[in-house]
Design a protein around this motif. Sequence first.
Motif, PDB file in Angstrom:
ATOM      1  N   ARG A   2       0.863  -1.267  -0.007  1.00 22.49           N
ATOM      2  CA  ARG A   2      -0.023   0.042  -0.010  1.00 22.49           C
ATOM      3  C   ARG A   2       0.763   1.291   0.143  1.00 22.49           C
ATOM      4  NH1 ARG A   2      -3.037  -2.364   4.962  1.00 22.49           N
ATOM      5  NH2 ARG A   2      -0.904  -2.140   5.842  1.00 22.49           N
ATOM      6  N   VAL A   3       0.447   2.510  -0.844  1.00 29.70           N
ATOM      7  CA  VAL A   3       1.253   3.506  -0.816  1.00 29.70           C
ATOM      8  C   VAL A   3       1.180   4.196   0.490  1.00 29.70           C
ATOM      9  CG1 VAL A   3       1.714   5.650  -2.051  1.00 29.70           C
ATOM     10  CG2 VAL A   3       0.869   3.551  -3.408  1.00 29.70           C
ATOM     11  N   HIS A   4       2.333   4.582   1.137  1.00 28.41           N
ATOM     12  CA  HIS A   4       2.217   5.199   2.292  1.00 28.41           C
ATOM     13  C   HIS A   4       1.429   6.528   2.349  1.00 28.41           C
ATOM     14  CE1 HIS A   4       5.342   2.561   4.128  1.00 28.41           C
ATOM     15  NE2 HIS A   4       6.261   3.050   3.451  1.00 28.41           N
ATOM     16  N   GLY A   5       0.550   6.442   3.327  1.00 28.95           N
ATOM     17  CA  GLY A   5      -0.335   7.810   3.222  1.00 28.95           C
ATOM     18  C   GLY A   5      -1.353   7.873   2.670  1.00 28.95           C
ATOM     19  N   ILE A   6      -1.750   6.844   1.598  1.00 29.34           N
ATOM     20  CA  ILE A   6      -2.980   6.963   0.544  1.00 29.34           C
ATOM     21  C   ILE A   6      -3.921   5.686   0.986  1.00 29.34           C
ATOM     22  CG2 ILE A   6      -3.392   7.062  -1.930  1.00 29.34           C
ATOM     23  CD1 ILE A   6      -1.657   9.684  -1.118  1.00 29.34           C
ATOM     24  N   SER A   7      -4.902   5.993   0.906  1.00 29.29           N
ATOM     25  CA  SER A   7      -6.006   4.875   0.839  1.00 29.29           C
ATOM     26  C   SER A   7      -6.419   4.321  -0.514  1.00 29.29           C
ATOM     27  CB  SER A   7      -7.259   5.389   1.546  1.00 29.29           C
ATOM     28  OG  SER A   7      -7.179   5.813   2.845  1.00 29.29           O
ATOM     29  N   ASN A   8      -6.534   2.908  -0.707  1.00 25.40           N
ATOM     30  CA  ASN A   8      -7.044   2.209  -1.610  1.00 25.40           C
ATOM     31  C   ASN A   8      -6.144   2.506  -2.815  1.00 25.40           C
ATOM     32  OD1 ASN A   8      -9.315   2.022   0.018  1.00 25.40           O
ATOM     33  ND2 ASN A   8     -10.626   3.170  -1.650  1.00 25.40           N
ATOM     34  N   LEU A   9      -5.003   2.532  -2.572  1.00 23.00           N
ATOM     35  CA  LEU A   9      -3.685   2.427  -3.692  1.00 23.00           C
ATOM     36  C   LEU A   9      -2.715   1.656  -3.433  1.00 23.00           C
ATOM     37  CD1 LEU A   9      -3.095   3.723  -6.321  1.00 23.00           C
ATOM     38  CD2 LEU A   9      -1.925   5.676  -5.202  1.00 23.00           C
ATOM     39  N   ARG A  10      -2.436   0.861  -4.338  1.00 25.44           N
ATOM     40  CA  ARG A  10      -1.079  -0.191  -4.020  1.00 25.44           C
ATOM     41  C   ARG A  10      -0.296  -0.081  -5.421  1.00 25.44           C
ATOM     42  NH1 ARG A  10      -2.875  -4.994   0.087  1.00 25.44           N
ATOM     43  NH2 ARG A  10      -4.730  -4.420   0.423  1.00 25.44           N
ATOM     44  N   VAL A  11       0.947  -0.570  -5.271  1.00 26.72           N
ATOM     45  CA  VAL A  11       1.843  -0.659  -6.392  1.00 26.72           C
ATOM     46  C   VAL A  11       2.131  -2.387  -6.409  1.00 26.72           C
ATOM     47  CG1 VAL A  11       3.892   0.049  -7.568  1.00 26.72           C
ATOM     48  CG2 VAL A  11       2.613   1.734  -6.276  1.00 26.72           C
ATOM     49  N   VAL A  12       2.058  -2.886  -7.500  1.00 32.73           N
ATOM     50  CA  VAL A  12       2.585  -4.205  -7.409  1.00 32.73           C
ATOM     51  C   VAL A  12       3.166  -4.338  -9.020  1.00 32.73           C
ATOM     52  CG1 VAL A  12       1.740  -6.952  -7.568  1.00 32.73           C
ATOM     53  CG2 VAL A  12       0.499  -5.181  -6.281  1.00 32.73           C
ATOM     54  N   ASP A  13       4.696  -4.336  -8.830  1.00 30.59           N
ATOM     55  CA  ASP A  13       5.536  -4.602 -10.013  1.00 30.59           C
ATOM     56  C   ASP A  13       6.972  -4.532  -9.386  1.00 30.59           C
ATOM     57  OD1 ASP A  13       6.048  -2.027 -10.001  1.00 30.59           O
ATOM     58  OD2 ASP A  13       4.525  -1.277 -11.216  1.00 30.59           O
ATOM     59  N   ALA A  14       7.808  -4.552 -10.585  1.00 35.48           N
ATOM     60  CA  ALA A  14       9.296  -4.485 -10.201  1.00 35.48           C
ATOM     61  C   ALA A  14       9.525  -3.274  -9.251  1.00 35.48           C
ATOM     62  CB  ALA A  14      10.122  -4.657 -11.338  1.00 35.48           C
ATOM     63  N   SER A  15       8.855  -2.115  -9.524  1.00 35.40           N
ATOM     64  CA  SER A  15       9.054  -0.873  -8.593  1.00 35.40           C
ATOM     65  C   SER A  15       9.241  -1.001  -7.309  1.00 35.40           C
ATOM     66  CB  SER A  15       8.314   0.027  -9.072  1.00 35.40           C
ATOM     67  OG  SER A  15       7.009  -0.172  -8.571  1.00 35.40           O
ATOM     68  N   VAL A  16       8.309  -1.812  -6.481  1.00 36.99           N
ATOM     69  CA  VAL A  16       8.444  -2.186  -5.315  1.00 36.99           C
ATOM     70  C   VAL A  16       9.477  -3.250  -4.610  1.00 36.99           C
ATOM     71  CG1 VAL A  16       5.860  -2.086  -5.174  1.00 36.99           C
ATOM     72  CG2 VAL A  16       6.799  -4.352  -5.062  1.00 36.99           C
ATOM     73  N   VAL A  17      10.421  -3.892  -5.553  1.00 44.34           N
ATOM     74  CA  VAL A  17      11.361  -4.946  -5.009  1.00 44.34           C
ATOM     75  C   VAL A  17      12.485  -4.012  -4.417  1.00 44.34           C
ATOM     76  CG1 VAL A  17      13.100  -6.511  -6.010  1.00 44.34           C
ATOM     77  CG2 VAL A  17      10.742  -6.496  -6.709  1.00 44.34           C
ATOM     78  N   PRO A  18      12.760  -4.288  -3.008  1.00 44.40           N
ATOM     79  CA  PRO A  18      13.350  -3.654  -2.517  1.00 44.40           C
ATOM     80  C   PRO A  18      15.040  -3.844  -2.645  1.00 44.40           C
ATOM     81  CG  PRO A  18      12.586  -5.116  -0.916  1.00 44.40           C
ATOM     82  CD  PRO A  18      11.972  -5.261  -2.237  1.00 44.40           C
ATOM     83  N   LEU A  19      15.229  -4.884  -3.330  1.00 47.32           N
ATOM     84  CA  LEU A  19      16.710  -5.720  -3.663  1.00 47.32           C
ATOM     85  C   LEU A  19      16.694  -6.577  -4.386  1.00 47.32           C
ATOM     86  CD1 LEU A  19      19.599  -5.734  -2.399  1.00 47.32           C
ATOM     87  CD2 LEU A  19      19.010  -7.609  -0.870  1.00 47.32           C
ATOM     88  N   LEU A  20      17.569  -6.370  -5.418  1.00 44.56           N
ATOM     89  CA  LEU A  20      17.499  -7.267  -6.725  1.00 44.56           C
ATOM     90  C   LEU A  20      17.562  -8.913  -6.262  1.00 44.56           C
ATOM     91  CD1 LEU A  20      19.172  -4.844  -9.542  1.00 44.56           C
ATOM     92  CD2 LEU A  20      16.869  -6.021  -9.560  1.00 44.56           C
TER      93      LEU A  20
END
Length: 669
Positions: free
Chosen positions: A624-642
């Motif tokens: 879930r995007v910090h500080g935003i309701s009803n919004l997520r990100v699901v793709d390579a951009s969220v991967v914290p470490l390759l």
Amino acid sequence: MRTSFVAMSYNKLSPKSHIYPSNSPPVAFIVQGELPRLLTETKTSHHFLHTYTIQMTEMSTESFDFIVVGGGTAGIALAARLSEVAHQKVLVLEAGADHSDDPRVRTPAFYSALFGTDADWGFRTIAQEQLGGRSISLNQGKALGGSSVINAHVFAPQAYTVIDEYARFGNVGWDWDTIAPYYTKAITVLDTPEEHRQLLGVDGCSPTDLGKGGPVQLSYPGDPWHPIRKIWAETFDRKGWRMAGNPWVNASVGGFSNLASIDPVKRERCHAAKAYYEPIRQRENLHVILNAHVTKIIFSDGEPQPKAIGVQYSHEGQTKIASAGKEIIISAGALQSPKLLELSGIGNAEILRRNGIEVVKDLPGVGENLQDHLVCDITFAAEDKIGDTLDALARQEPKAMEEAMGNFIQKHEGILTSSGILTYAYLPVMDFLQDPGRQNLVKMTTDSLSRSSSTPEEIRAGKYLEIATRTLLDPGRPSAAYLTAIGQNPVALDPATGEPIPPQPGKHLTIAVILAQPLSRGTVHIVSNDPAEKPEIDPRYLSHYLDVEVFARNVMFIESLAKSAPLSDVLKQPLQPSTPLARMTDLDAAKRYMQSRAISMWHPAGTCAMLPEDIRGVVDDHLRVHGISNLRVVDASVVPLLPPGNLQSTIYALAERAADLIKEAHRLP
């Protein structure tokens, strides 16, 4: 708006249907342009060569429960899982088209023939100082199925030690024990006969350890009897580096034959749209709109914190709005998810104001923390006994081209059934395993770790350096991934000339090394408030001094592998690299070579990182995007470490995990 897409043979077209044939021009790589063009343009009644995408549209004013922005590798897989709940309406908005029936998509050896076409976003970095001022191509799929439509198919296992690092960042539920089942949930691997497993060098693996019910069909690409597989396994076995068990269960260090997202029966690419969407495309609650460009997220007024309620997008020359009753999930990829957040007012307030965008949420981590795998290779002249290679096709020899086409179309076999990448290895830096190299490494990392960190960026960088130090000092953790490709590489530049090396006579073997966990971090940000303008991409490759030291040592080790028996037996001796500058005599020469030769493996990640907000994270451990309701990100951009190798397997696991998290949040079965 409800849109469905149906693949049909040419003689089944409805007079009311709109036909979108696949006729974009090919681009050259391992297999250069003529053969993909011939296969694309050949006129025959064979269904493989004469299929089209049919679009049928009917208007609807209903809203949706979930909107998925981007029908790429993660997005279409996630949408398929969410739509398993029949009473939930799911909308997918994909900017590209459905290229599933393009022969260049279906034929494994032709993957790079799609680069530069309408199936590729065609991103490029700004000039990279540490790569000789070169601008680097970042090929990303613009298609239903995303980059799984144009990638090199490699399905590399994750290292459990990397996943456990996700949890150490504070991401609850992202340890290896929790995440490992999602890797196998996505895939199916047919049982491999015992005699084949020995040739593949995977006889230490149990077939029951691999996935059996997942939609992505995997296989060992190409000819299972190809000599390079057994030669690679024996080379690592003699050095004591053969993968001890199943890399999918407990990947550590060693060599193995890699799996690929290639159907084991048809020998065609199995991408996300083929695997997840095609079997359920008639599902009534799943709606897919292609060629739809999302330009903005819409938020409700008067909420205690911003709440995402819809999206604005352009389609067929019109601006349209879709609303979501439950959630909006951004799956636009590591280079475009941050762009959409910024265009919508979520990001660094200074960047937003500079581009005339009203600030919805000041979230400075958006577009930061960009990480990518660099790859550097050396191509060696090989003996005939190495077996079949892609070299004759690279030279566009008519007889070889005709034979390859016939074998693939009529028999589903032959040299076109793989990208040429058949073997893999995870290794530590050999120089750092014993003194004086180990002492030198300890000094380099200790000096950096002892420096005080005060800003969020410095604290985050310090955490990444701690991970790198643990990895580099542990002989059981990989700092690099090595691979072989059966043929020459006419894409990467010759350091001596700055131009691609023309196809050479004879047979060749390319050995490449990937910098597994780079510390260099870059950015991707908007340059205006125009949704049609590409973002500025600056990976800052090799900007961290430790990346230079680690990568150079791994590049030098390529020659050591090439001189190791029995691999050395199939390479011409003395070694004959394709460029004289590949004969590296010292570390400085290796640095010069990699800075002029290295290119991207096209694995950008981390730009909406799953990290705490106070160290510039963008999403929490529920995505879930910090500080935003009803919004997520699901793709390579969220991967914290390759991961140490190719990113594809991790993205499927991420999508599977996200589907469960979202279903749990809304108490869906």
